[in-house]
Design a protein around this motif. Structure first.
Motif, mmCIF file in Angstrom:
data_model
loop_
_atom_site.group_PDB
_atom_site.id
_atom_site.type_symbol
_atom_site.label_atom_id
_atom_site.label_comp_id
_atom_site.label_asym_id
_atom_site.label_seq_id
_atom_site.Cartn_x
_atom_site.Cartn_y
_atom_site.Cartn_z
ATOM 1 N N PHE B 229 0.824 -1.212 0.000
ATOM 2 C CA PHE B 229 0.000 0.000 0.000
ATOM 3 C C PHE B 229 0.862 1.268 0.000
ATOM 4 N N PHE B 231 0.819 4.193 -1.290
ATOM 5 C CA PHE B 231 0.289 5.485 -1.746
ATOM 6 C C PHE B 231 0.500 6.574 -0.704
ATOM 7 N N GLU B 232 0.977 7.757 -1.175
ATOM 8 C CA GLU B 232 1.243 8.881 -0.280
ATOM 9 C C GLU B 232 0.275 10.022 -0.502
ATOM 10 N N ARG B 233 -0.274 10.063 -1.678
ATOM 11 C CA ARG B 233 -1.124 11.214 -1.991
ATOM 12 C C ARG B 233 -2.584 10.789 -2.002
ATOM 13 N N LEU B 234 -3.379 11.834 -2.008
ATOM 14 C CA LEU B 234 -4.801 11.604 -2.143
ATOM 15 C C LEU B 234 -5.028 10.798 -3.432
ATOM 16 N N THR B 235 -5.808 9.733 -3.352
ATOM 17 C CA THR B 235 -5.907 8.813 -4.492
ATOM 18 C C THR B 235 -7.355 8.430 -4.738
ATOM 19 N N ARG B 251 -2.909 7.719 3.436
ATOM 20 C CA ARG B 251 -1.927 7.649 4.511
ATOM 21 C C ARG B 251 -2.507 7.166 5.841
#
Lengths: 998, 306
Positions: B229, B231-235, B251
């Motif tokens: 997982f 992902f760091e940004r709004l997705t 996050r």
């Protein structure tokens, strides 16, 4: 809690809410897209964490809002009971224009008071927390500078008692006084040199503008210009040195070295400059308007030093100049050198302040005025006046108003009054219709009634003060001396067999001619009363004459005189007498070059004759110092050539050249030059003079008779002395010489009163009484001490000088010298002890003076006097080299012809003390009265590319109410700081939140 | 085979593999690379092994007579070989939409990876003269290729694998049950799937297979991103199969998500352990030799057990 700018709170609050929300919304528009298979787990995770995420988001929003709200709060500059937050430690340098023109009232308030309020508000503004500093500079000297308030200084020391223990304060107020005096002297010298320069430059330009300019003359003028410039340079450097010295002295002064609580000693250079808020406030409240014109050059250099000395301690520096923007304070548009100098100075300040941000130097305009009528000048026709002679006044008035007034002012009428010695005020004829912007000079004949009693009188002339915003420049005072006559002793060196052959024939024809030159000038039919009383004698009869009975002694073509007579004459001049020497063909050059030169009666040595009798060609003569009274009017009213404004061309049949001294201690004042040069290219003076003590010597290098007998004396074009000009010349000369004291007696405000004191005035008890004080009441006077009894070069050898710097009040001052023998004795002893290196010749002269004085005070004639003298000398003088002196004195004691002896009886009437009274008048330098303000375009051009702003005081006062940030120059720094804080907080939040996830 | 042996082991790397288009080539590359990398392995030369002798009965093919024994003992004995154990492998490949997920373009999608596994195993198995069959499925088995040792069948398999039918849903449990019903003889069932199904259903299907004494190998496929997982940004997550899109900040979710995944995989693992199925968690970055080793160790175990 109070807020300096509440609007900021509102704006900031709105922003605090808006910005985070906007950030949130903005962020939601920026996302990445990905396909996702494991949605089930994601949904499960989402379900599990939804509450916490929501909480965290809320917290984030709250934090963001808080950060912005805090910033808004800071911008609103809250204050809680005096404790204030500060964006930066600031060194604020305030220059306050306290020249008298800022005393002009606008809207019923003095601009100066308004400026003070503004500065006070700045000092109290929340921007200035501890650690910030303020230096206050006044542009003009004030009374407060001179440590007059000794009480205050003592109090300060007491207050700081314990704290100062560990600091070694070496502060000597006397040294400070000395330094201050030196600075003033240098300023005066500088001023004189500038005048010389101006005159020379003017003459140079004029000559160049002619159709056929004379290259020699141009070269000579150029030389003069160079000399004057070199002098200016020297004086400027000395001035800077002296100021630095003064600053050093003052750094040790207790009330200029305040200590903060942290023990950090901050020292600012000028006496009025201090970084301690309380002290500044006190200094500010005490600051007075000065009548001395503003000295911006020096103030700016002090500002620069102050900024330099605080180089590291402050985060920002700012200079605020509060002034009424008088044009006179700024360089004129066309004068590029002044502009350069001015800009250099400002650039220096900017550099010292270490920045170029706009608004670093802020001019605050406190000007704005309405009506000002000024009495520019009042001059009597002569300062020495005969008894019973009506006095004519020349009055110059100026209407410096910028608009038509109301009431009496509306009629533009100057109503004049005068008073004599502070007595009843009487009316003078008014001057009508002087419109705003106009200046008018009017001669008021028979304005004052004739004086019938000889003596010194102070006359004050006033302009009506109604409807005047600046009344301080509405009065002027002057001193006149009323005499029975001007006594002239004319020594005829070539009497001849009959009167016509006498050297004095034409002189004797001329001098009794008139008493009122103006009448002579304007009305040929005027029958004058004589005021010059000339007595002729010969060299053979000169021994035994008391020179002190005469105002002027004329040595006309005298071959030689006994040395004793010469030294008597020299002492007579030093005490205030005057000598005119004319050099005819009979003179003994050796006598003039040795005896006369050494006694100081000849400023230079006599050289070869430059125009032998055979040569009859005309030469041109020009006044080198046209402002010298004896020739000033000649230049204006030369009857030979009314349009030329010069004494040219005239014929001089014989004149002596002079040997130009390489190094000359005595000042040679050329009055009229001959247009005939020697090998070195120097023209020989026809007329020159020099001061000797209080008196003056004038030498005319041509004989009085010449070949006059071959010509009609009143025939035009013959010789400039053979006309009515001759008569006028001699009268001007004799009046000028009889009036040697008037140079000392008329001062500009702030200019030091300095008068060479003659030996017989030596005393330790000298008092000066400012205007309004009673000369009979000694407590109301200021005791002044003699300055530099052994003398400086300027003060002419050993003669002391009466010196008084504190001439900051307008009007007439009275000087009283109380002379006692005991005081003299002590003084002489002190002088000799204090000055071990004094040349023996100086001692000898000094002892001679003592001898004279003792004779003056002797109670018994004869041997007793000798004993007294021997006793004093035994006390005072030791050493083998004094033995011949003693012997010389002993022989002189028996000279029965000693003129001083005659005075003792008169003094005994005064209880043993001799009281000498003198007076002088202090007037305003009205250069600042013309309230002409600097053109805004010119101001902008002048400060082009400099970080200088100009704002009116109204704007400034408005800003005090709600300013965004303290200084505009700091706004960007401030905003950047806020952004940085915000970013830091954001990053911190981001890291904290993500770390928890990992 | 010299050509094949010269092929480097690099083709075991999914990143390299991803660049090869043709599936059969891919499969050969994988197997060749694998064998090249294993030339000292104990499994070397296992292809056709002698098992035992038995007496000739009429009807047996004469080519299997052991003439050497006949010469010594004058009796007819038949050489019985491994191939004659009639080993069958059934490959079940999940081709549901969720298998299409591919987080990194340089790596194959789960489906692509599964296809590689399937193809290379099929290739390998056939190389060993065993029968292999293929059952691609989503919510049901939509194509069946019966186990065969014939090479033509392998080509059919490859063709099916090249063009899988993408299904909107997965039903691992019923599929397994169906297979258990269809496949009579005991064999090896190889399940390649992300198993995005309730583990309980999976367990039921698995239980039936085990009951029929099949050896089951589970290759549990994951995309690397699904396990980490990252992902760091709004997705915005676009749901595959039946799920809607979802926009969220990943996050704060990461921890909970990873917990969920962990819980899921451990449940699956537990089920497999319980039923003695062989479980291997594979993500799309895993080198393929792991997969082949798993198969072969199972195969060896099966042989010993037999």
């Amino acid at each position: 809690m109070e807020f300096a700018s509440p609007t900021m709170l509102l704006v900031g609050g709105a922003l605090a809410v808006l910005i985070p929300v906007l950030i949130q919304l903005f962020n939601r528009t920026r996302f990445q897209i990905t396909q996702w298979a494991a949605m089930e787990f994601l949904l499960a995770a989402l379900k599990k964490t939804r509450k916490r995420v929501r909480l965290e988001n809320l917290l984030l929003l709250l934090l963001r809002i808080l950060v912005l709200a805090f910033v808004a709060l800071m911008l609103a500059r809250p204050s809680i009971e005096g404790s204030v937050p500060l964006p930066q430690k600031t060194h604020l340098v305030v220059v306050l224009d306290n020249s008298y023109s800022t005393g002009a009232r606008t809207d019923g308030r003095e601009a100066f008071e308004r400026a003070k309020d503004l500065i006070e508000a700045s000092i109290n503004a929340p921007e200035f927390v501890d650690g910030s500093a303020i230096s206050l500079f006044l542009t003009s000297e004030t009374l407060a500078d001179y440590g007059r308030d000794d009480d205050e200084r003592t109090r300060d020391e007491d207050d700081e008692g314990d704290e100062t223990d560990d600091v070694d304060v070496e502060y000597d107020p006397e040294q400070e006084e000395v330094a201050l005096r030196r600075i003033r002297d240098l300023r005066a010298q500088l001023e004189a040199a500038r005048e010389t320069l101006d005159a020379a430059e003017e003459a140079y330009e004029e000559e160049r503008g002619r159709d056929t300019p004379q290259s020699q003359r141009l070269a000579r003028l150029q030389e003069e210009i160079d000399e004057a410039q070199a002098e200016i340079e020297i004086y400027t450097r000395r001035l800077a040195d002296s100021q630095a010295e003064l600053i050093q002295l003052r750094q040790g002064a207790p009330d200029t070295a305040p200590r903060g609580d942290d023990g950090d000693v901050r020292i600012d250079p000028a006496a009025l400059s201090t970084t301690e808020r309380e002290t500044v406030m006190r200094k500010l409240r005490d600051a007075e308007l000065s009548l001395v014109p503003a000295d911006w050059g020096i103030t700016f250099s002090l500002v620069e030093k102050a900024l330099e000395s605080s180089a590291e301690a402050f985060e920002s520096k700012q200079v605020v100049v509060v002034t009424d923007m008088q044009a006179i304070n700024f360089p004129e548009a066309e004068d590029s050198e002044d502009v350069d100098a001015y800009r250099d100075q400002l650039e220096g300040i900017v550099e010292a302040a270490g920045g170029t941000s706009s608004g670093l130097v802020r001019f605050v305009d406190v000007g704005g005025f309405a009506l000002n009528r000024t009495l520019v000048d009042v001059q009597p026709s002569d300062h020495v006046v005969g008894v019973g002679v009506p006095i004519k006044l020349t009055v110059t008035v100026a209407n410096y108003s910028r608009m038509e007034g109301t009431g009496t002012a509306a009629q533009n009428t100057f109503r004049l009054r005068y008073s004599i010695d502070g007595g009843r005020e009487r009316d003078l004829p008014p001057i009508e219709d002087v419109r705003p912007g106009q200046t008018r000079t009017v001669e008021l004949a028979d304005a004052l009634p004739p004086f019938n009693t000889p003596g010194t009188y102070v006359i004050e002339v006033m302009v009506d003060e109604d409807d005047d915003d600046l009344p301080v420049d509405n009065r002027r005072a002057f001193v006149i001396e009323v005499r029975d006559a001007i006594e002239v002793l004319a020594v005829d060196g070539s009497p001849g067999r009959n009167p016509v052959e006498s050297e004095l024939f034409y002189f004797n024809l001329a001098v009794p001619f008139v008493s009122n030159l103006e009448e002579l000038r304007n009305d040929p039919s005027y029958v004058p009363k004589t005021v010059v009383r000339a007595r002729s004698t010969t060299v053979d009869n000169i021994v035994g004459i008391n020179f002190y009975d005469y105002d002027v002694v004329l040595l006309a073509n005298v071959q030689a005189m006994p040395p004793s007579t010469v030294s008597q004459l020299a002492r007579y001049v030093e005490a205030g007498g005057s000598v005119v020497v004319t050099l005819g063909r009979h003179i003994d050059r050796l006598f003039y070059n040795e005896t006369m030169f050494q006694s100081g009666l000849m400023p230079v040595r006599v050289g070869e004759p430059i125009f032998p009798p055979e040569n009859e060609s005309a030469v041109s003569i020009e006044p080198v110092r046209p402002w010298h009274r004896s020739v000033a009017d000649m230049a204006e009213h030369d009857e030979m050539d009314p349009n030329a404004q010069q004494l040219t061309p005239v014929r001089v049949y014989q004149a002596w050249g002079v040997e130009w001294p390489e190094v000359e201690r005595r000042e040679l004042r050329r009055i009229v030059d001959l247009m005939r040069e020697d090998e070195s290219g120097r023209p020989h003076p026809l007329l020159f003079g020099s001061r000797l003590g209080r008196g003056e010597v004038v030498v005319y290098t041509s004989p009085l008779d010449g070949r006059w007998r071959q010509h009609d004396p009143f025939e035009r074009g013959n010789n400039f002395m053979a006309t009515r000009s001759y008569v006028k010349f001699w009268h001007e000369m004799l009046y000028a010489l009889a009036d040697t004291g008037s140079d000392f007696a008329h001062l500009k405000v702030g200019e030091a009163y300095r008068r060479p004191i003659s030996a017989d005035e030596f005393s330790q008890n000298n008092f000066i009484f400012p205007p309004g004080a009673n000369p009979e009441d000694l407590s109301s006077g200021e005791q002044v001490t003699l300055r530099n009894q052994t003398g400086t070069e300027q003060a002419h050898a050993y003669r002391g000088e009466l010196y008084f710097a504190d001439t900051h009040e307008l009007g007439a001052y009275t000087v009283r010298i109380f002379q006692h023998r005991d005081a003299l004795r002590a003084l002489v002893r002190d002088v000799i002890e204090d000055e071990p290196g004094v040349e023996s010749v100086v001692r000898r002269e000094l002892v001679e003076q003592v001898t004279n004085l003792l004779l003056n005070y002797a109670e018994q004639p004869g041997d007793a006097r000798r004993e007294a003298l021997e006793e004093l000398l035994a006390d005072s003088l030791e050493g083998a080299e004094m033995e011949p002196v003693r012997q010389a004195l002993a022989s002189r004691l028996y000279a029965s012809s000693e003129p001083l002896l005659a005075r003792s009886a008169e003094e005994e009437e005064n209880g043993g003390a001799r009281v000498i009274t003198d007076r002088f008048a202090v007037n305003l330098d009205t250069v600042g009265s013309d309230l002409r303000r600097i053109d805004e375009d010119w101001f902008n051009e002048l400060h082009e590319e400099l970080p200088v702003t100009l704002r009116s005081i109204a704007e400034e006062e408005g800003e005090q109410e709600e300013s965004f940030v303290p200084q505009r120059s700091r706004i960007w720094k401030f905003v950047a700081m806020v952004l940085l804080i915000f970013l830091a907080v954001e990053m911190l939040l981001a890291t904290v939140l993500t770390r928890r996830q990992r | 085979m010299r050509d094949d042996a010269s092929i480097s082991t690099k083709y075991l790397d999914p990143q390299v593999l991803n660049q090869i288009q043709h599936l059969e080539v891919k499969a050969r590359m994988i197997v060749a690379g694998y064998l090249a990398g294993l030339h000292k392995s104990p499994y070397h030369g296992f292809s056709v092994e002698f098992a035992e002798h038995r007496e000739y009965v009429p009807g047996d093919e004469l080519k299997h007579l052991d003439w050497k024994v006949y010469a010594k003992s004058d009796r007819f004995y038949i050489k019985q070989y491994e191939e004659e154990t009639n080993f069958r492998a059934h490959i079940l490949l999940d081709t549901s939409e969720s298998m299409l997920f591919q987080s990194d373009k340089s790596l194959p999608s789960k489906l692509e990876y599964g296809k590689c596994i399937a193809a290379s195993l099929a290739y390998l198995i056939q190389q060993q003269q065993d029968a292999v069959g293929l059952y691609p499925f989503h919510h049901k088995i939509y194509k069946t290729i019966q186990p065969s040792t014939h090479r033509n069948k392998l080509m059919d398999m490859m063709r099916v694998l090249e063009n899988p039918e993408i299904g909107k849903d997965t039903n691992v449990g019923p599929v397994l049950q169906q297979v258990a019903g269809q496949v009579g003889r005991r064999g090896i069932v190889i399940l390649i799937s992300d198993l995005f199904n309730p583990p309980k259903r999976f367990q039921e299907g698995l239980a039936q297979l085990i009951a029929k004494r099949h050896d089951v190998i589970v290759f549990h496929l994951f995309d690397r991103a699904e396990l980490t997982f990252p992902f760091e940004r709004l997705t915005k997550f676009e749901g595959l199969e039946k799920y809607d899109d979802l926009l969220l900040d990943p996050r704060p979710l990461r921890k909970a998500y990873l917990e969920e995944v962990e819980q899921f995989t451990s449940e699956i693992r537990r089920v497999c352990l319980k039923t003695r199925a062989d479980y291997t968690l594979v993500d799309t970055a895993t080198k393929l030799d792991v997969v082949l080793s798993t198969y072969l160790s199972t195969r060896a175990g099966e042989k010993k057990g037999a």
